[in-house]
Enzyme design. Structure first.
Site, PDB file in Angstrom:
ATOM      1  N   VAL A  54       1.646 -33.974  -0.286  1.00  0.00           N
ATOM      2  CA  VAL A  54       2.103 -33.400   0.979  1.00  0.00           C
ATOM      3  C   VAL A  54       1.351 -32.106   1.288  1.00  0.00           C
ATOM      4  O   VAL A  54       0.889 -31.885   2.412  1.00  0.00           O
ATOM      5  CB  VAL A  54       3.625 -33.158   0.957  1.00  0.00           C
ATOM      6  CG1 VAL A  54       4.081 -32.432   2.224  1.00  0.00           C
ATOM      7  CG2 VAL A  54       4.366 -34.483   0.812  1.00  0.00           C
ATOM      8  N   GLY A  55       1.226 -31.237   0.293  1.00  0.00           N
ATOM      9  CA  GLY A  55       0.512 -29.987   0.502  1.00  0.00           C
ATOM     10  C   GLY A  55      -0.940 -30.210   0.895  1.00  0.00           C
ATOM     11  O   GLY A  55      -1.472 -29.544   1.798  1.00  0.00           O
TER      12      GLY A  55
ATOM     13  N   LYS B  91      19.928 -36.689   3.008  1.00  0.00           N
ATOM     14  CA  LYS B  91      19.446 -36.427   4.368  1.00  0.00           C
ATOM     15  C   LYS B  91      20.601 -36.302   5.360  1.00  0.00           C
ATOM     16  O   LYS B  91      20.571 -35.438   6.246  1.00  0.00           O
ATOM     17  CB  LYS B  91      18.471 -37.526   4.782  1.00  0.00           C
ATOM     18  CG  LYS B  91      17.161 -37.447   4.009  1.00  0.00           C
ATOM     19  CD  LYS B  91      16.285 -38.662   4.220  1.00  0.00           C
ATOM     20  CE  LYS B  91      14.981 -38.537   3.418  1.00  0.00           C
ATOM     21  NZ  LYS B  91      14.179 -39.770   3.429  1.00  0.00           N
TER      22      LYS B  91
END
Length: 335
Positions: A17-18, A216
């Site tokens: 992701v980074g 979530k």
């Protein structure tokens, strides 16, 4: 010509992701600056034991060229960062570390944008109090559904709309596996195919147990109704061998089995995840493969549905980009 400001960012986490976050900004930074009036600049990248400081436009060097990780306070001061972006794994082992770093940033007046979920569940109140005290903001789109903008709806877009329920299929792995079971595949076959396509992680237990979907919806309910996620009870039904029989049976009745996570203002601080036979016309029935959807029940305004959004490192990275722009871009006129 529109004036463009600069927003320096410290990124924590340089996994898939980074890396996608950094790559997207390198590729689309000029366009984003022209469109939104802010140039997002990654000024530092931090990993578990090392970090690198970057000049504007400089690519991230190989890990061998990184320096030992400094205290976050020092990195924030040296970079004059406006935003601290978290892209570290949502694991219990890293929960305290993620919370401590987010609190350090917030107490220094630095906005926090995170795709990491674990510390949001345990330190929601602490993070909120720190942000309010310093006049900062926390944005969590990447933690509530990657590129699916459900968090934005819960946080602001449904204000005054009288939302009373949330029904969601926010976990693409569970939906994909259930659809394969409906075709007659075994549970093991369905999981293997999900892994092969890059939909499921190596260990899909959080997806199939209902834990990820519940997390979530806990976060969406916190944004919508002010619940503290740490106080929310979860009752979850897993996708297991029983679903291998239930999914084809649902198809025979023109229905589709879905792992539906739900919350209601009438049952405060309770999130359920149940295997439901969804009927034609239900937005959750219409999902295909790893798609996600959330239905916000608003009795007077009517149901509000958001669906789609890429479930991938790029999808989560785009959510981080969106949130970073949201806390730094000028807000005037229609913006």
């Amino acid at each position: 010509m529109r004036e463009v400001s600069r927003a320096d960012v410290v990124l924590s986490g340089y996994g898939p992701v980074g890396r996608a976050f950094v790559a997207y900004l390198a590729r689309r930074g000029d366009e984003l600056a022209r469109r939104h009036g802010v140039r997002v600049n990654v000024a530092a990248v931090r990993a578990s034991s090392a970090q690198c400081l970057l000049r504007e436009g400089e690519p991230v060097p190989p890990r061998s060229a990184w320096s030992p990780r400094a205290p976050l306070e020092d990195t924030l001061d040296r970079t004059a960062a406006r935003v601290f972006v978290q892209a570290i794994p949502s694991s219990p082992r890293l929960r305290r570390h993620a919370a401590e770093e987010a609190l350090v940033a917030l107490r220094r007046g630095v906005h926090v944008v995170t795709a990491t979920k674990s510390h949001l569940l345990s330190h929601w109140r602490d993070l909120d109090e720190a942000a309010r005290a310093a006049g900062g903001m926390i944005r969590i789109s990447g933690a509530t559904g990657a590129a699916l903008p459900a968090g934005d709806l819960s946080r602001t877009s449904l204000r005054g709309m009288g939302c009373t329920t949330i029904r969601a299929c926010p976990n693409g792995t569970a939906t994909f596996v259930l659809d394969r079971l409906a075709e007659g595949r075994s549970l093991d076959e369905a999981i293997r195919e999900a892994r092969r396509r890059g939909i499921a992680e190596a260990d899909p237990s959080s997806d199939l147990s209902g834990a990820d979907a519940a997390t979530k919806v806990r976060l969406l309910a916190a944004l919508a109704w002010g619940w503290d996620p740490a106080t929310v009870e979860v009752r979850a039904e897993p996708v297991d061998e029983g679903a291998s029989r239930a999914a084809p049976a649902a198809v025979a009745r023109a229905r589709r089995l879905r792992a539906v996570a739900s919350a209601s203002v009438d049952e405060p601080r309770l999130v359920r995840v149940r295997l439901e036979e969804t009927e034609p016309g239900d937005p959750l029935r219409a999902l295909v493969g790893p798609e996600k959807a959330v239905v916000f029940g608003c009795p007077e305004a009517g149901d509000v549905v958001v669906s789609g959004g890429r479930s991938s490192p790029l999808g989560a990275a785009l959510a981080l980009v969106k949130d970073t722009l949201e806390v730094t871009a000028p807000r005037t006129g229609f913006l």
